[in-house]
Design a protein around this motif. Structure first.
Motif, PDB file in Angstrom:
ATOM      1  N   SER A 124      -2.699  -0.852   2.174  1.00  0.00           N
ATOM      2  CA  SER A 124      -1.978   0.213   1.477  1.00  0.00           C
ATOM      3  C   SER A 124      -0.491   0.104   1.792  1.00  0.00           C
ATOM      4  O   SER A 124      -0.069  -0.724   2.593  1.00  0.00           O
ATOM      5  CB  SER A 124      -2.515   1.589   1.894  1.00  0.00           C
ATOM      6  OG  SER A 124      -2.385   1.768   3.296  1.00  0.00           O
ATOM      7  N   ASP A 125       0.288   0.928   1.156  1.00  0.00           N
ATOM      8  CA  ASP A 125       1.735   0.925   1.385  1.00  0.00           C
ATOM      9  C   ASP A 125       2.085   1.893   2.512  1.00  0.00           C
ATOM     10  O   ASP A 125       1.739   3.081   2.451  1.00  0.00           O
ATOM     11  CB  ASP A 125       2.489   1.344   0.116  1.00  0.00           C
ATOM     12  CG  ASP A 125       2.509   0.250  -0.931  1.00  0.00           C
ATOM     13  OD1 ASP A 125       2.469  -0.926  -0.553  1.00  0.00           O
ATOM     14  OD2 ASP A 125       2.555   0.583  -2.144  1.00  0.00           O
TER      15      ASP A 125
ATOM     16  N   SER B 263      -5.211  -2.495  -1.992  1.00  0.00           N
ATOM     17  CA  SER B 263      -5.847  -1.327  -2.589  1.00  0.00           C
ATOM     18  C   SER B 263      -5.465  -1.231  -4.067  1.00  0.00           C
ATOM     19  O   SER B 263      -4.578  -1.942  -4.547  1.00  0.00           O
ATOM     20  CB  SER B 263      -5.413  -0.061  -1.849  1.00  0.00           C
ATOM     21  OG  SER B 263      -4.023   0.152  -2.006  1.00  0.00           O
ATOM     22  N   ARG B 264      -6.150  -0.366  -4.811  1.00  0.00           N
ATOM     23  CA  ARG B 264      -5.944  -0.306  -6.261  1.00  0.00           C
ATOM     24  C   ARG B 264      -4.496   0.054  -6.613  1.00  0.00           C
ATOM     25  O   ARG B 264      -3.878  -0.589  -7.468  1.00  0.00           O
ATOM     26  CB  ARG B 264      -6.906   0.731  -6.868  1.00  0.00           C
ATOM     27  CG  ARG B 264      -6.795   0.878  -8.385  1.00  0.00           C
ATOM     28  CD  ARG B 264      -7.054  -0.446  -9.096  1.00  0.00           C
ATOM     29  NE  ARG B 264      -6.906  -0.342 -10.513  1.00  0.00           N
ATOM     30  CZ  ARG B 264      -7.897  -0.034 -11.356  1.00  0.00           C
ATOM     31  NH1 ARG B 264      -9.126   0.198 -10.875  1.00  0.00           N
ATOM     32  NH2 ARG B 264      -7.701   0.016 -12.652  1.00  0.00           N
ATOM     33  N   GLU B 265      -3.936   1.049  -5.957  1.00  0.00           N
ATOM     34  CA  GLU B 265      -2.564   1.458  -6.273  1.00  0.00           C
ATOM     35  C   GLU B 265      -1.573   0.349  -5.922  1.00  0.00           C
ATOM     36  O   GLU B 265      -0.637   0.069  -6.684  1.00  0.00           O
ATOM     37  CB  GLU B 265      -2.207   2.736  -5.508  1.00  0.00           C
ATOM     38  CG  GLU B 265      -3.024   3.958  -5.884  1.00  0.00           C
ATOM     39  CD  GLU B 265      -4.393   3.958  -5.228  1.00  0.00           C
ATOM     40  OE1 GLU B 265      -4.655   3.057  -4.392  1.00  0.00           O
ATOM     41  OE2 GLU B 265      -5.206   4.850  -5.543  1.00  0.00           O
ATOM     42  N   VAL B 266      -1.763  -0.280  -4.768  1.00  0.00           N
ATOM     43  CA  VAL B 266      -0.858  -1.350  -4.362  1.00  0.00           C
ATOM     44  C   VAL B 266      -1.001  -2.546  -5.293  1.00  0.00           C
ATOM     45  O   VAL B 266      -0.010  -3.201  -5.654  1.00  0.00           O
ATOM     46  CB  VAL B 266      -1.132  -1.752  -2.895  1.00  0.00           C
ATOM     47  CG1 VAL B 266      -0.241  -2.920  -2.485  1.00  0.00           C
ATOM     48  CG2 VAL B 266      -0.907  -0.569  -1.971  1.00  0.00           C
TER      49      VAL B 266
ATOM     50  N   ASP C 136      -1.774  -2.594  -8.506  1.00  0.00           N
ATOM     51  CA  ASP C 136      -1.063  -2.331  -9.769  1.00  0.00           C
ATOM     52  C   ASP C 136       0.446  -2.492  -9.587  1.00  0.00           C
ATOM     53  O   ASP C 136       1.129  -3.051 -10.454  1.00  0.00           O
ATOM     54  CB  ASP C 136      -1.393  -0.921 -10.256  1.00  0.00           C
ATOM     55  CG  ASP C 136      -2.858  -0.771 -10.651  1.00  0.00           C
ATOM     56  OD1 ASP C 136      -3.506  -1.804 -10.915  1.00  0.00           O
ATOM     57  OD2 ASP C 136      -3.353   0.376 -10.679  1.00  0.00           O
ATOM     58  N   ARG C 137       0.966  -2.012  -8.485  1.00  0.00           N
ATOM     59  CA  ARG C 137       2.414  -2.112  -8.249  1.00  0.00           C
ATOM     60  C   ARG C 137       2.833  -3.564  -8.050  1.00  0.00           C
ATOM     61  O   ARG C 137       3.837  -4.015  -8.613  1.00  0.00           O
ATOM     62  CB  ARG C 137       2.786  -1.272  -7.022  1.00  0.00           C
ATOM     63  CG  ARG C 137       4.273  -1.248  -6.706  1.00  0.00           C
ATOM     64  CD  ARG C 137       4.574  -0.403  -5.484  1.00  0.00           C
ATOM     65  NE  ARG C 137       4.044  -0.973  -4.263  1.00  0.00           N
ATOM     66  CZ  ARG C 137       4.669  -1.898  -3.530  1.00  0.00           C
ATOM     67  NH1 ARG C 137       5.837  -2.388  -3.931  1.00  0.00           N
ATOM     68  NH2 ARG C 137       4.116  -2.370  -2.436  1.00  0.00           N
TER      69      ARG C 137
END
Length: 664
Positions: free
Chosen positions: A111-112, A477-480, A482-483
């Motif tokens: 994660s970020d 992770s999914r959010e990371v 996509d970014r």
């Protein structure tokens, strides 16, 4: 009677004379013995025997209680046992390569980490002479005529109290003569010391002018570069410092990345890379009403590096230990001349000793050492020390600057540390300098009020500067994911990696303005002679004149770009700090005082009230009455009421009024 008969008489009666002298001496000795005290009246054998027996008895008595009361042990065995039973940290003794495979939970994705915003931003307006590089090395003050030696005020000789002799008159006369010789030698030594001090402190006059006391130089010494020479220029700027919550940022990195797949210590820790400073004008509206469009970008790491490398004639020595600073978020200190810059380049939450030195102090306290840690035992920060901010001058500075620029252009950043910090420091300092310039319309202006905010960037651990260190997308992770995917698309299209992750902006600072061109230092006050008059049955002191004070108007001469201290000897209530006439300016390059023939200083700073100068009823070594220190109420050019006085301004007043050179 002739001489022959006289000689015969003396020869015949010489034995009788000798006998008479012996009889007289014997009579005198018998008489003296009779006058002595009878020893038996004071010392009797029986009494002496009794006293000796009492002493022997007292020796044989038990004195343990009396002796042991003053010899109680101070060694705390319980405390020392607990200290020695404290477990040792096993980390330094662990083997780096164990034949054990670490089980990684692949379900934990990267994660970020959160980046905490800078905090506790402090800003202040400053004015000082700055050393810049010049191809010719010429400047206007260099061609001015040097100042002459100052007239020395003659001091009264110190009064040395004389001791009365307890001996006879002859011995007393010899002792008085010895004391007079010692006093003369002491006076000669003091005169020689004063002459030597005058030579060091500016009393000597060279062909260029009167030398300035090097002990009053609290700035840095400039240096040339690439055949360019330093010249003084006026520096009008706003300085700011803030702190990065480094321990909190490091903990965020650990929580987000240390237990995930693909963990790499040299990449997955906070590696600071850049900083930005924004300014907003709040002259017409408060900071609470600011919108995003009101903020203007004024400084960042790249701009400050270019300015430091191409314009500045060196750097001021760093004051912050390398543990608490970082080259990529802490701006270099400009080559400030003469002025003490420590007040605006430090931060109250940043220590001035390193972690190693703090551990030494803690160890001393834990062991209960009686001897305090001395300044010589602590390793001070060397000017230009690397590892954090410190950067040398000349070639070393060029190499660092080229490496920084190469990292910016190529998106390489830097390799980073191979190991993660076990115990990161709580804060790291951020610093900036926003200079006013007539050639830059975006620079701050006098008479305006501003607020500032700062932020910093780190090397993105999930999209690092070095493509080789790019973590696998399967570990994100999914959010990371996509970014990072969008960043990869942009990098492929533009050929540049946007690897910087920025923190939030700090809270706006308190409003600040550029300072006036004049500063002031208070000196002593001379009270007029007063007489007592009767007013309503009370005795009230009355004087026909008003108190007069001595002050120094410490002005920055914009024409010459140097400090111009003006000694004002008769300042009264209602006076301003304005001045017109011949003055003296300090050449900060070669530390020589020059004459400014037509100085014109305009200042609206006004003296509202003056107090002090009354006798305290205490005399010094010269039998002179000590006087109450001065205290002044001042309305300065920024529209603020300020109180200053002789005590707090004493050092600066004496330096810039050339008090030592005048013999004051």
């Amino acid at each position: 009677m002739d001489s022959s008969k006289l000689q015969a008489f003396l020869f015949a009666h010489a034995e009788k004379g000798v006998v008479a002298i012996v009889v007289a001496a014997s009579a005198w000795m018998v008489y003296s013995g009779l006058q002595l005290e009878n020893i038996l009246q004071k010392h009797q054998p029986d009494r002496l025997t009794q006293d000796a027996q009492q002493v022997r008895t007292s020796i044989d008595d038990d004195h343990s209680a009396v002796v042991l009361d003053g010899r109680q042990p101070t060694f705390d065995i319980v405390r020392e046992t607990l200290v020695r039973q404290r477990p040792v940290n096993p980390k330094p003794y662990e083997l780096p390569n164990l034949m054990e495979r670490r089980a990684i939970d692949t379900s934990i994705r990267r994660s970020d980490p959160s980046l905490l915003a800078p905090a506790k931003l402090r800003v202040s307006g400053q004015i000082a002479s700055i050393a810049l590089l010049s191809s010719s090395g010429n400047y206007a003050l260099k061609d001015l005529e040097g100042a002459e030696a100052l007239e020395v005020v003659e001091k009264k000789p110190k009064v040395q109290p004389r001791r009365r002799s307890r001996r006879g008159s002859m011995d007393g006369m010899m002792e008085d003569e010895m004391m007079m010789m010692e006093e003369e030698m002491m006076m000669e030594e003091e005169m020689m010391m004063e002459m030597d001090y005058m030579d060091m402190s500016g009393g000597s006059v060279t062909s260029a002018g009167r030398a300035f006391n090097a002990a009053g130089d609290f700035g840095t010494r400039p240096s040339g570069k690439d055949s360019k020479l330093p010249v003084p220029r006026p520096g009008w700027f706003i300085a700011g410092t803030a702190v990065v919550p480094h321990a909190g940022v490091a903990e965020s990195f650990r929580a987000a990345l240390s237990d995930s797949d693909g963990y790499l210590p040299m990449r997955d820790q906070p590696l600071y890379y850049n900083y930005e400073v924004q300014r907003a004008d709040v002259t017409e509206k408060p900071a609470e009403q600011l919108v995003e469009a009101d903020w203007v970008l004024v400084r960042n790491r790249e701009k400050d590096l270019i300015r430091a490398a191409t314009q500045w004639a060196g750097f001021a020595p760093e004051m912050v230990p390398e543990d608490f600073r970082d080259v990529n978020i802490t701006a270099y200190i400009p080559p400030i001349l003469l002025k003490d810059y420590t007040k605006f380049v430090l931060h109250p939450d940043i220590p001035m000793i390193s972690r190693r030195e703090m551990d030494m102090v803690a160890a001393q306290e834990m062991m209960g050492a009686q001897e305090e840690v001395k300044a010589d035992d602590l390793e001070m920060v060397a000017p230009g020390a690397m590892g954090g901010l410190g950067m040398g001058m000349g070639m070393g500075m060029d190499m660092d600057f080229e490496m920084d620029m190469m990292g910016m252009d190529m998106g390489m950043g830097y390799g980073g540390m191979m190991e993660v910090e076990e115990d990161p420091v709580e804060f790291k300092i951020m610093r900036f300098f926003d200079f006013a310039s007539s050639r830059d319309p975006n620079s701050p202006r006098g008479g305006r009020k501003y607020v500032y905010r700062m932020r910093y960037s780190v090397n993105d651990p999930n999209f690092p500067a070095n493509p080789i260190q790019q973590p696998k997308t399967s570990t994100l992770s999914r959010e990371v994911y996509d970014r990072v995917q969008q960043l990869m698309v942009n990098a492929e299209a533009t050929g540049r990696r946007d690897f910087q992750r920025w923190s939030e902006w700090s809270q706006p600072s308190s409003p600040v303005s550029l300072p006036p061109l004049n500063d002031y230092f208070a000196g002593p006050v001379e009270q007029p002679r007063a007489r007592m008059i009767d007013v309503g049955g009370k005795q009230v002191p009355f004087a026909r004149d008003v108190p007069k004070a001595k002050m120094v108007n410490y002005a920055l001469n914009l024409q010459y770009g140097v400090d111009m201290p003006i000694w004002l000897e008769s300042v009264v209530s209602g006076s301003t700090m304005s001045f017109k006439g011949e003055a003296e300016a300090i050449d900060p390059i070669d530390l020589v005082v020059k004459k400014v023939p037509e100085a014109n200083v305009l200042s609206e700073t006004t003296i509202i009230g003056i107090d002090g100068g009354q006798p305290l009823g205490i005399k010094d070594a010269n039998e002179e009455d000590l006087k109450r220190p001065s205290l002044m109420l001042i309305f300065d050019e920024s529209g603020e009421l300020k109180v200053t006085g002789e005590v707090q301004d004493q050092e600066s007043y004496r330096i810039y009024s050339f008090a030592n050179e005048r013999g004051l």
